[in-house]
Write a protein that holds these residues in place. Structure first.
Motif, PDB file in Angstrom:
ATOM      1  N   LEU A 417       0.828  -1.209   0.000  1.00  0.00           N
ATOM      2  CA  LEU A 417       0.000   0.000   0.000  1.00  0.00           C
ATOM      3  C   LEU A 417       0.863   1.261   0.000  1.00  0.00           C
ATOM      4  CD1 LEU A 417      -2.821  -0.967   2.544  1.00  0.00           C
ATOM      5  CD2 LEU A 417      -3.000  -0.858   0.042  1.00  0.00           C
ATOM      6  N   VAL A 418       1.939   1.249   0.760  1.00  0.00           N
ATOM      7  CA  VAL A 418       2.797   2.435   0.838  1.00  0.00           C
ATOM      8  C   VAL A 418       3.531   2.661  -0.477  1.00  0.00           C
ATOM      9  CG1 VAL A 418       4.777   3.487   1.997  1.00  0.00           C
ATOM     10  CG2 VAL A 418       3.045   2.289   3.346  1.00  0.00           C
ATOM     11  N   ARG A 419       4.126   1.609  -1.038  1.00  0.00           N
ATOM     12  CA  ARG A 419       4.959   1.806  -2.235  1.00  0.00           C
ATOM     13  C   ARG A 419       4.123   2.152  -3.464  1.00  0.00           C
ATOM     14  NH1 ARG A 419       4.859  -2.175  -5.855  1.00  0.00           N
ATOM     15  NH2 ARG A 419       3.980  -4.166  -5.200  1.00  0.00           N
ATOM     16  N   THR A 420       2.853   1.786  -3.467  1.00  0.00           N
ATOM     17  CA  THR A 420       1.976   2.117  -4.594  1.00  0.00           C
ATOM     18  C   THR A 420       1.166   3.383  -4.327  1.00  0.00           C
ATOM     19  OG1 THR A 420       0.233   0.653  -3.739  1.00  0.00           O
ATOM     20  CG2 THR A 420       1.780  -0.285  -5.352  1.00  0.00           C
ATOM     21  N   ASP A 421       1.491   4.083  -3.235  1.00  0.00           N
ATOM     22  CA  ASP A 421       0.833   5.351  -2.885  1.00  0.00           C
ATOM     23  C   ASP A 421      -0.666   5.191  -2.656  1.00  0.00           C
ATOM     24  OD1 ASP A 421       3.326   6.771  -3.236  1.00  0.00           O
ATOM     25  OD2 ASP A 421       2.983   6.657  -5.399  1.00  0.00           O
ATOM     26  N   LYS A 422      -1.060   4.041  -2.105  1.00  0.00           N
ATOM     27  CA  LYS A 422      -2.472   3.782  -1.859  1.00  0.00           C
ATOM     28  C   LYS A 422      -2.800   3.632  -0.373  1.00  0.00           C
ATOM     29  CE  LYS A 422      -3.357   1.741  -6.386  1.00  0.00           C
ATOM     30  NZ  LYS A 422      -2.131   2.314  -6.978  1.00  0.00           N
ATOM     31  N   ALA A 423      -1.820   3.851   0.490  1.00  0.00           N
ATOM     32  CA  ALA A 423      -2.037   3.616   1.917  1.00  0.00           C
ATOM     33  C   ALA A 423      -3.096   4.558   2.490  1.00  0.00           C
ATOM     34  CB  ALA A 423      -0.726   3.762   2.677  1.00  0.00           C
ATOM     35  N   ILE A 424      -3.003   5.834   2.185  1.00  0.00           N
ATOM     36  CA  ILE A 424      -3.949   6.793   2.764  1.00  0.00           C
ATOM     37  C   ILE A 424      -5.357   6.569   2.222  1.00  0.00           C
ATOM     38  CG2 ILE A 424      -4.566   9.238   2.826  1.00  0.00           C
ATOM     39  CD1 ILE A 424      -1.600   9.874   3.153  1.00  0.00           C
ATOM     40  N   ALA A 425      -5.470   6.393   0.917  1.00  0.00           N
ATOM     41  CA  ALA A 425      -6.797   6.179   0.326  1.00  0.00           C
ATOM     42  C   ALA A 425      -7.444   4.906   0.861  1.00  0.00           C
ATOM     43  CB  ALA A 425      -6.684   6.115  -1.193  1.00  0.00           C
ATOM     44  N   THR A 426      -6.633   3.875   1.088  1.00  0.00           N
ATOM     45  CA  THR A 426      -7.174   2.599   1.564  1.00  0.00           C
ATOM     46  C   THR A 426      -7.512   2.647   3.045  1.00  0.00           C
ATOM     47  OG1 THR A 426      -5.891   1.387  -0.099  1.00  0.00           O
ATOM     48  CG2 THR A 426      -6.679   0.136   1.808  1.00  0.00           C
ATOM     49  N   ASN A 431      -9.221   3.795   9.552  1.00  0.00           N
ATOM     50  CA  ASN A 431      -8.662   4.291  10.815  1.00  0.00           C
ATOM     51  C   ASN A 431      -8.242   5.761  10.775  1.00  0.00           C
ATOM     52  OD1 ASN A 431      -6.195   4.308   9.436  1.00  0.00           O
ATOM     53  ND2 ASN A 431      -5.487   2.394  10.353  1.00  0.00           N
ATOM     54  N   GLY A 432      -8.637   6.476   9.732  1.00  0.00           N
ATOM     55  CA  GLY A 432      -8.377   7.905   9.694  1.00  0.00           C
ATOM     56  C   GLY A 432      -6.992   8.307   9.244  1.00  0.00           C
ATOM     57  N   LEU A 433      -6.178   7.401   8.729  1.00  0.00           N
ATOM     58  CA  LEU A 433      -4.854   7.755   8.223  1.00  0.00           C
ATOM     59  C   LEU A 433      -4.999   8.838   7.155  1.00  0.00           C
ATOM     60  CD1 LEU A 433      -1.756   7.073   8.038  1.00  0.00           C
ATOM     61  CD2 LEU A 433      -2.386   5.473   6.213  1.00  0.00           C
ATOM     62  N   SER A 434      -4.271   9.965   7.336  1.00  0.00           N
ATOM     63  CA  SER A 434      -4.465  11.071   6.404  1.00  0.00           C
ATOM     64  C   SER A 434      -3.207  11.877   6.117  1.00  0.00           C
ATOM     65  CB  SER A 434      -5.535  12.032   6.948  1.00  0.00           C
ATOM     66  OG  SER A 434      -5.136  12.581   8.188  1.00  0.00           O
ATOM     67  N   ASP A 435      -2.115  11.599   6.819  1.00  0.00           N
ATOM     68  CA  ASP A 435      -0.917  12.422   6.722  1.00  0.00           C
ATOM     69  C   ASP A 435       0.248  11.572   6.226  1.00  0.00           C
ATOM     70  OD1 ASP A 435       1.389  14.006   7.256  1.00  0.00           O
ATOM     71  OD2 ASP A 435       0.352  15.038   8.886  1.00  0.00           O
ATOM     72  N   GLN A 436       0.903  12.004   5.161  1.00  0.00           N
ATOM     73  CA  GLN A 436       2.042  11.260   4.623  1.00  0.00           C
ATOM     74  C   GLN A 436       3.114  11.022   5.688  1.00  0.00           C
ATOM     75  OE1 GLN A 436       2.893   9.898   1.616  1.00  0.00           O
ATOM     76  NE2 GLN A 436       0.923  10.328   0.652  1.00  0.00           N
ATOM     77  N   ARG A 437       3.293  11.958   6.605  1.00  0.00           N
ATOM     78  CA  ARG A 437       4.315  11.805   7.646  1.00  0.00           C
ATOM     79  C   ARG A 437       3.990  10.668   8.600  1.00  0.00           C
ATOM     80  NH1 ARG A 437       4.320  17.165  10.698  1.00  0.00           N
ATOM     81  NH2 ARG A 437       2.071  16.675  10.536  1.00  0.00           N
ATOM     82  N   ASN A 438       2.730  10.253   8.615  1.00  0.00           N
ATOM     83  CA  ASN A 438       2.258   9.194   9.498  1.00  0.00           C
ATOM     84  C   ASN A 438       2.489   7.799   8.906  1.00  0.00           C
ATOM     85  OD1 ASN A 438      -1.028   8.459  10.999  1.00  0.00           O
ATOM     86  ND2 ASN A 438       1.006   7.913  11.684  1.00  0.00           N
ATOM     87  N   LEU A 439       3.035   7.729   7.702  1.00  0.00           N
ATOM     88  CA  LEU A 439       3.272   6.424   7.081  1.00  0.00           C
ATOM     89  C   LEU A 439       4.435   5.693   7.739  1.00  0.00           C
ATOM     90  CD1 LEU A 439       2.783   7.250   3.289  1.00  0.00           C
ATOM     91  CD2 LEU A 439       1.128   6.279   4.908  1.00  0.00           C
ATOM     92  N   VAL A 440       5.352   6.431   8.357  1.00  0.00           N
ATOM     93  CA  VAL A 440       6.469   5.795   9.057  1.00  0.00           C
ATOM     94  C   VAL A 440       6.123   5.627  10.529  1.00  0.00           C
ATOM     95  CG1 VAL A 440       8.196   6.656   7.439  1.00  0.00           C
ATOM     96  CG2 VAL A 440       7.634   8.004   9.478  1.00  0.00           C
ATOM     97  N   TRP A 441       6.904   4.768  11.193  1.00  0.00           N
ATOM     98  CA  TRP A 441       6.739   4.523  12.621  1.00  0.00           C
ATOM     99  C   TRP A 441       7.462   5.607  13.432  1.00  0.00           C
ATOM    100  CZ3 TRP A 441       4.896   0.670   9.907  1.00  0.00           C
ATOM    101  CH2 TRP A 441       4.236  -0.411  10.479  1.00  0.00           C
ATOM    102  N   PRO A 442       7.076   5.795  14.700  1.00  0.00           N
ATOM    103  CA  PRO A 442       7.901   6.600  15.598  1.00  0.00           C
ATOM    104  C   PRO A 442       9.160   5.827  15.999  1.00  0.00           C
ATOM    105  CG  PRO A 442       6.080   5.616  16.816  1.00  0.00           C
ATOM    106  CD  PRO A 442       5.868   5.262  15.366  1.00  0.00           C
ATOM    107  N   ILE A 443      10.196   6.544  16.369  1.00  0.00           N
ATOM    108  CA  ILE A 443      11.404   5.926  16.910  1.00  0.00           C
ATOM    109  C   ILE A 443      11.181   5.652  18.391  1.00  0.00           C
ATOM    110  CG2 ILE A 443      13.885   6.222  17.325  1.00  0.00           C
ATOM    111  CD1 ILE A 443      13.891   8.167  14.938  1.00  0.00           C
ATOM    112  N   HIS A 444      11.581   4.482  18.848  1.00  0.00           N
ATOM    113  CA  HIS A 444      11.313   4.074  20.223  1.00  0.00           C
ATOM    114  C   HIS A 444      11.968   5.020  21.217  1.00  0.00           C
ATOM    115  CE1 HIS A 444      11.069   1.414  23.785  1.00  0.00           C
ATOM    116  NE2 HIS A 444      10.019   0.908  23.149  1.00  0.00           N
TER     117      HIS A 444
END
Length: 461
Positions: A417-426, A431-444
């Motif tokens: 989903l991420v590599r095909t640029d479909k993560a946000i639309a899907t 779950n309300g995903l809407s921000d490109q910056r949110n595609l990565v994880w936080p650092i522990h």
């Protein structure tokens, strides 16, 4: 640039465990400790060092392969209140277990030592080249997960062997890291063995698995012509062939070491993973098939009864890795291997790359590749682009849908989903995903506390 956590320093400066994912090596007792520089004196030492890297791979992927690759995607649901719920609801935080990259940097630190010091174990010539090739491939594997999960990450290509080295470092760009991954995999492809002629063909890096991983990297970077070239090397490799029947398909995951398998993380009754916890334990596994997934497959798909129990309204156990009809009350750890790369994955990536490149001959081959997977599953052929458009919108979407079904729960869906640029639309409706910056994880948080020069990823500040 280097980043060293306390655990990695311990690994680098004091010890390498050399139990491995290979059957004959699993029975060996571990060495207590050694100086890594002084350890690499003989070819046997060099081999033991490589086994130590595979041991770190076991730890890194035993549960996180699913957290990273499935937990944030649309094919799974959960009723738990822990990590699974955090991921499915997109409420990521810096304390969650899948935000900790320590195990991946342990792979890298061990690989860096092997790359630097294995030549010491050989008196001249090209001795150890295939072992060094494996170390490069293993380092690339770890970095590929790091860059896909966290984006910009520290790039370390030398072992930590001096107090004069800077242990507090900043991030490198994801493109720098991906460039290094490509260099590592090209070296691995040139130097790894064609085959071991044993089960090691499936659980240790060969030329074929290096080229398969390189294909995934090229697709992530949208280098479609390069992906066509590298995938051809995999499809033409006589070590690999598609399972012909559904029973054979099921055994790819339950038995391991199949002809379709390209790279597995090996486990046994002593060195186990969390597949049961993830997919089958009791009536409350971490993940179970989502309503959306269960509504997405075509009627008559022969794979689905091997994936979950289709006779009940709300299936909880995912059978795919553990076996058709597995008791979902069995709490025992899992000894099944985790399949990271297999031929069907590369077949479908090649089909996707060909569609991206376009042209009548490329489209024809893409359809043939797609239908080779559909036919095995008992599904009718998609005859042309118009047929694909009528069913799924276009041929590229038909291939992506096929990947969702064929590779379900194997740790692929989120990355697709991420590599095909479909993560946000899907995921936005889910779950309300809407921000490109949110595609990565936080650092522990533990990593941030140890290194004042590391900044938290933007979305989580």
């Amino acid at each position: 640039m280097k980043i060293i956590s306390i655990n990695v320093i311990v690994v680098l400066c004091s010890m390498l465990l050399f139990s491995s994912c290979v059957k004959q090596v699993l029975d060996k007792a571990p060495v207590s400790s050694f100086s890594a520089e002084d350890f690499y004196k003989t070819p046997a030492d060099a081999q033991a060092g490589i086994y130590g890297i595979y041991n770190a791979v076991q730890s890194a992927f035993r549960i996180n392969f699913a957290y990273w690759g499935e937990g944030r995607a649309d094919n799974v649901q959960t009723t738990q209140s822990g990590e699974g719920l955090i991921l499915t609801q997109n409420n990521l935080n810096e304390s969650m277990t899948s935000a900790n990259w320590t195990n991946l940097y342990t792979i890298i630190s061990r690989a860096n030592y092997a790359i630097k010091y294995i030549p010491n174990a050989y008196s001249g010539g090209n001795g150890g080249a295939q072992l060094i090739g494996q170390a490069h491939a293993l380092r690339a594997l770890a970095y590929f997960y790091l860059v896909r999960v966290w984006g910009d990450v520290p790039l370390i290509v030398e072992p930590y062997n001096s107090i004069d080295q800077d242990i507090f470092v900043a991030k490198n760009s994801s493109e720098e890291v991906l460039d290094q991954i490509e260099r590592d995999l090209k070296l691995a492809s040139a130097n790894c063995l064609d085959r071991f002629n044993s089960d090691n063909d499936r659980v240790m890096f060969t030329k074929g698995s290096a080229n398969a991983l390189l294909t995934e990297v090229y697709m992530w970077r949208k280098k479609y012509a390069e992906a066509v070239t590298s995938s051809a090397l995999v499809l033409n490799n006589t070590l690999y062939s598609l399972a012909k029947t559904m029973d054979e398909w099921g055994k790819i995951f339950t038995g391991g070491y199949s002809s379709e398998s390209i790279l597995e993380v090996g486990y046994n009754e002593t060195q186990t993973n969390s597949l049961r916890v993830l997919y089958a334990i009791g009536s409350d596994p971490v993940f179970f098939p989502s309503v959306k997934f269960r509504a997405s497959y075509e009627k008559g798909d022969l794979r689905i009864p091997y994936v979950y129990d289709t006779t009940i309204a709300q299936p909880k156990a995912i059978w795919k890795f553990l076996g058709k009809g597995v008791s979902d009350e069995d709490p025992s750890p899992s000894a099944q291997n985790i399949v990271l790369l297999r031929l069907a994955d590369i077949v479908l990536l090649r089909a996707e790359a060909l569609v991206k490149l376009g042209g009548a001959s490329n489209i024809a081959e893409a359809l043939s590749l797609l239908n080779s997977i559909r036919s095995r599953a008992g599904l009718p052929a998609i005859e042309n682009e118009e047929n694909a458009a009528a069913r799924y919108g276009n041929l590229e979407l038909a291939i992506l849908h096929e990947r969702s079904i064929e590779l379900c729960f194997e740790g692929k869906r989120w990355f697709d989903l991420v590599r095909t640029d479909k993560a946000i639309a899907t995921m936005s409706p889910i779950n309300g995903l809407s921000d490109q910056r949110n595609l990565v994880w936080p650092i522990h948080v533990s990593t941030l506390n140890k290194n004042p020069n590391l900044n938290q990823n933007d979305f989580y500040r």
